[in-house]
Design a protein around this motif. Structure first.
Motif, PDB file in Angstrom:
ATOM      1  N   PHE A 132       0.765  -1.185   0.103  1.00 57.55           N
ATOM      2  CA  PHE A 132      -0.039  -0.040  -0.075  1.00 57.55           C
ATOM      3  C   PHE A 132       0.800   1.299  -0.036  1.00 57.55           C
ATOM      4  O   PHE A 132       2.092   1.271   0.300  1.00 57.55           O
ATOM      5  CB  PHE A 132      -1.079   0.090   1.156  1.00 57.55           C
ATOM      6  N   VAL A 133       0.281   2.268  -0.517  1.00 56.46           N
ATOM      7  CA  VAL A 133       0.918   3.465  -0.530  1.00 56.46           C
ATOM      8  C   VAL A 133      -0.173   4.501   0.166  1.00 56.46           C
ATOM      9  O   VAL A 133      -1.338   4.600   0.013  1.00 56.46           O
ATOM     10  CB  VAL A 133       0.886   4.045  -1.976  1.00 56.46           C
ATOM     11  N   GLU A 134       0.627   5.133   1.251  1.00 54.75           N
ATOM     12  CA  GLU A 134      -0.407   6.051   2.191  1.00 54.75           C
ATOM     13  C   GLU A 134      -0.267   7.629   1.417  1.00 54.75           C
ATOM     14  O   GLU A 134       0.945   7.760   0.931  1.00 54.75           O
ATOM     15  CB  GLU A 134       0.201   6.464   3.529  1.00 54.75           C
ATOM     16  N   ILE A 135      -1.305   8.260   1.280  1.00 59.11           N
ATOM     17  CA  ILE A 135      -1.263   9.654   0.622  1.00 59.11           C
ATOM     18  C   ILE A 135      -1.440  10.729   1.719  1.00 59.11           C
ATOM     19  O   ILE A 135      -2.017  10.467   2.682  1.00 59.11           O
ATOM     20  CB  ILE A 135      -2.624   9.710  -0.338  1.00 59.11           C
ATOM     21  N   GLY A 136      -0.349  11.618   1.728  1.00 62.68           N
ATOM     22  CA  GLY A 136      -0.233  12.623   2.620  1.00 62.68           C
ATOM     23  C   GLY A 136      -1.496  13.517   2.793  1.00 62.68           C
ATOM     24  O   GLY A 136      -2.532  13.434   2.197  1.00 62.68           O
ATOM     25  N   ASP A 137      -1.408  14.347   3.544  1.00 59.55           N
ATOM     26  CA  ASP A 137      -2.102  15.586   3.920  1.00 59.55           C
ATOM     27  C   ASP A 137      -2.484  16.468   2.590  1.00 59.55           C
ATOM     28  O   ASP A 137      -1.493  16.961   2.161  1.00 59.55           O
ATOM     29  CB  ASP A 137      -1.929  16.418   5.112  1.00 59.55           C
ATOM     30  N   TYR A 138      -3.755  16.240   1.975  1.00 60.43           N
ATOM     31  CA  TYR A 138      -4.130  17.152   0.663  1.00 60.43           C
ATOM     32  C   TYR A 138      -5.158  17.992   1.273  1.00 60.43           C
ATOM     33  O   TYR A 138      -6.262  17.494   1.425  1.00 60.43           O
ATOM     34  CB  TYR A 138      -4.154  16.247  -0.394  1.00 60.43           C
ATOM     35  N   THR A 139      -5.001  19.021   1.281  1.00 60.62           N
ATOM     36  CA  THR A 139      -6.363  20.013   1.300  1.00 60.62           C
ATOM     37  C   THR A 139      -7.340  20.606   0.205  1.00 60.62           C
ATOM     38  O   THR A 139      -8.126  20.714   0.192  1.00 60.62           O
ATOM     39  CB  THR A 139      -5.874  21.218   2.271  1.00 60.62           C
ATOM     40  N   ALA A 140      -6.561  20.227  -1.005  1.00 62.16           N
ATOM     41  CA  ALA A 140      -7.103  20.635  -2.001  1.00 62.16           C
ATOM     42  C   ALA A 140      -7.649  19.501  -2.841  1.00 62.16           C
ATOM     43  O   ALA A 140      -6.604  18.484  -3.118  1.00 62.16           O
ATOM     44  CB  ALA A 140      -6.017  21.615  -3.074  1.00 62.16           C
ATOM     45  N   LEU A 141      -8.661  19.328  -3.322  1.00 60.21           N
ATOM     46  CA  LEU A 141      -9.217  18.222  -3.777  1.00 60.21           C
ATOM     47  C   LEU A 141      -8.560  18.035  -5.388  1.00 60.21           C
ATOM     48  O   LEU A 141      -8.205  16.837  -5.685  1.00 60.21           O
ATOM     49  CB  LEU A 141     -10.518  18.485  -4.298  1.00 60.21           C
ATOM     50  N   ASP A 142      -8.268  19.006  -6.079  1.00 58.07           N
ATOM     51  CA  ASP A 142      -7.356  18.988  -7.343  1.00 58.07           C
ATOM     52  C   ASP A 142      -5.850  18.402  -7.037  1.00 58.07           C
ATOM     53  O   ASP A 142      -5.525  17.508  -7.875  1.00 58.07           O
ATOM     54  CB  ASP A 142      -7.103  20.248  -7.952  1.00 58.07           C
ATOM     55  N   ALA A 143      -5.330  18.601  -6.140  1.00 60.39           N
ATOM     56  CA  ALA A 143      -3.974  17.919  -5.745  1.00 60.39           C
ATOM     57  C   ALA A 143      -4.104  16.382  -5.425  1.00 60.39           C
ATOM     58  O   ALA A 143      -3.342  15.606  -5.598  1.00 60.39           O
ATOM     59  CB  ALA A 143      -3.154  18.474  -4.481  1.00 60.39           C
ATOM     60  N   LEU A 144      -5.289  16.089  -4.506  1.00 60.78           N
ATOM     61  CA  LEU A 144      -5.456  14.752  -4.170  1.00 60.78           C
ATOM     62  C   LEU A 144      -5.767  13.826  -5.459  1.00 60.78           C
ATOM     63  O   LEU A 144      -5.360  12.751  -5.685  1.00 60.78           O
ATOM     64  CB  LEU A 144      -6.550  14.620  -3.157  1.00 60.78           C
ATOM     65  N   ILE A 145      -6.719  14.475  -6.384  1.00 61.93           N
ATOM     66  CA  ILE A 145      -7.137  13.827  -7.808  1.00 61.93           C
ATOM     67  C   ILE A 145      -5.778  13.412  -8.617  1.00 61.93           C
ATOM     68  O   ILE A 145      -5.470  12.549  -8.887  1.00 61.93           O
ATOM     69  CB  ILE A 145      -8.040  14.658  -8.484  1.00 61.93           C
ATOM     70  N   GLU A 146      -4.884  14.702  -8.569  1.00 61.18           N
ATOM     71  CA  GLU A 146      -3.616  14.381  -9.324  1.00 61.18           C
ATOM     72  C   GLU A 146      -2.699  13.289  -8.706  1.00 61.18           C
ATOM     73  O   GLU A 146      -2.125  12.583  -9.495  1.00 61.18           O
ATOM     74  CB  GLU A 146      -2.855  15.742  -9.392  1.00 61.18           C
ATOM     75  N   LYS A 147      -2.662  13.137  -7.397  1.00 58.62           N
ATOM     76  CA  LYS A 147      -1.903  12.105  -6.751  1.00 58.62           C
ATOM     77  C   LYS A 147      -2.383  10.856  -7.059  1.00 58.62           C
ATOM     78  O   LYS A 147      -1.708   9.816  -7.374  1.00 58.62           O
ATOM     79  CB  LYS A 147      -1.806  12.408  -5.283  1.00 58.62           C
ATOM     80  N   LEU A 148      -3.818  10.495  -6.951  1.00 60.21           N
ATOM     81  CA  LEU A 148      -4.322   9.293  -7.034  1.00 60.21           C
ATOM     82  C   LEU A 148      -4.116   8.816  -8.614  1.00 60.21           C
ATOM     83  O   LEU A 148      -3.713   7.804  -9.053  1.00 60.21           O
ATOM     84  CB  LEU A 148      -5.676   9.381  -6.803  1.00 60.21           C
ATOM     85  N   ILE A 149      -4.171   9.903  -9.586  1.00 59.78           N
ATOM     86  CA  ILE A 149      -4.023   9.733 -11.019  1.00 59.78           C
ATOM     87  C   ILE A 149      -2.508   9.114 -11.359  1.00 59.78           C
ATOM     88  O   ILE A 149      -2.379   8.213 -11.818  1.00 59.78           O
ATOM     89  CB  ILE A 149      -4.207  10.848 -12.083  1.00 59.78           C
ATOM     90  N   GLU A 150      -1.508   9.806 -10.578  1.00 60.15           N
ATOM     91  CA  GLU A 150      -0.155   9.583 -10.794  1.00 60.15           C
ATOM     92  C   GLU A 150       0.156   8.216 -10.081  1.00 60.15           C
ATOM     93  O   GLU A 150       0.673   7.313 -10.789  1.00 60.15           O
ATOM     94  CB  GLU A 150       0.569  10.416 -10.013  1.00 60.15           C
ATOM     95  N   ILE A 151      -0.568   7.433  -9.026  1.00 57.26           N
ATOM     96  CA  ILE A 151      -0.481   6.386  -8.363  1.00 57.26           C
ATOM     97  C   ILE A 151      -0.860   5.450  -9.354  1.00 57.26           C
ATOM     98  O   ILE A 151      -0.349   4.178  -9.685  1.00 57.26           O
ATOM     99  CB  ILE A 151      -1.105   6.288  -7.115  1.00 57.26           C
ATOM    100  N   ARG A 152      -2.184   5.559  -9.982  1.00 59.26           N
ATOM    101  CA  ARG A 152      -2.881   4.702 -10.849  1.00 59.26           C
ATOM    102  C   ARG A 152      -2.107   4.233 -12.016  1.00 59.26           C
ATOM    103  O   ARG A 152      -1.866   3.203 -12.560  1.00 59.26           O
ATOM    104  CB  ARG A 152      -4.303   5.262 -11.227  1.00 59.26           C
ATOM    105  N   ASP A 153      -1.687   5.537 -12.571  1.00 65.39           N
ATOM    106  CA  ASP A 153      -0.910   5.425 -14.064  1.00 65.39           C
ATOM    107  C   ASP A 153       0.456   4.548 -13.787  1.00 65.39           C
ATOM    108  O   ASP A 153       1.270   4.018 -14.659  1.00 65.39           O
ATOM    109  CB  ASP A 153      -0.494   6.659 -14.555  1.00 65.39           C
ATOM    110  N   ASN A 154       1.015   4.273 -12.673  1.00 62.50           N
ATOM    111  CA  ASN A 154       2.202   3.773 -12.258  1.00 62.50           C
ATOM    112  C   ASN A 154       2.102   2.264 -11.520  1.00 62.50           C
ATOM    113  O   ASN A 154       3.030   1.709 -11.643  1.00 62.50           O
ATOM    114  CB  ASN A 154       3.049   4.435 -11.233  1.00 62.50           C
ATOM    115  N   LEU A 155       0.903   1.864 -11.757  1.00 63.22           N
ATOM    116  CA  LEU A 155       0.707   0.359 -11.460  1.00 63.22           C
ATOM    117  C   LEU A 155       0.306  -0.383 -12.582  1.00 63.22           C
ATOM    118  O   LEU A 155      -0.141  -0.099 -13.585  1.00 63.22           O
ATOM    119  CB  LEU A 155      -0.746   0.382 -10.355  1.00 63.22           C
ATOM    120  N   ALA A 156       0.571  -1.789 -12.342  1.00 63.17           N
ATOM    121  CA  ALA A 156       0.612  -2.660 -13.268  1.00 63.17           C
ATOM    122  C   ALA A 156      -1.006  -2.940 -13.448  1.00 63.17           C
ATOM    123  O   ALA A 156      -1.789  -2.773 -12.584  1.00 63.17           O
ATOM    124  CB  ALA A 156       1.365  -4.017 -12.819  1.00 63.17           C
TER     125      ALA A 156
END
Length: 99
Positions: free
Chosen positions: A8-32
């Motif tokens: 698992f990967v823990e996602i840090g504190d993101y107060t902005a929804l756009d920043a959280l969405i970008e981080k989730l997209i980055e994680i998804r794109d790097n997974l098999a």
């Protein structure tokens, strides 16, 4: 072929929804494709809550080596247990080994 293990990967504190969405997209794109990712909220009120992404990944060479080492020790202990179960006067208190 190696087994898949859950990580698992823990996602840090993101107060902005756009920043959280970008981080989730980055994680998804790097997974098999076979990773089967899941998003979860972990933690509690005392220690805090964290958003995490759990996914499956192949074992590393070090993990495979460690599993092989313990698998051999497990096999040997099962053989000793089976051999001692046949000895007269040897009582295991009604317990039996299951795999």
């Amino acid at each position: 072929m190696s087994r898949m293990v859950k990580d698992f990967v823990e996602i840090g504190d993101y107060t902005a929804l756009d920043a959280l969405i970008e981080k989730l997209i980055e994680i998804r794109d790097n997974l098999a494709p076979e990773a089967a990712p899941e998003v979860r909220l972990r933690g509690d009120d005392v220690f805090g809550r964290h958003l995490s992404v759990a996914y499956f990944r192949p074992q590393t060479a070090e993990e495979i080596e460690c599993d092989a080492r313990y698998a051999e020790a497990y096999r040997e202990s099962r053989e000793r247990l089976a051999a001692s179960a046949g000895e007269p006067g040897r009582d295991h208190g009604g317990l039996r080994a299951v795999a």
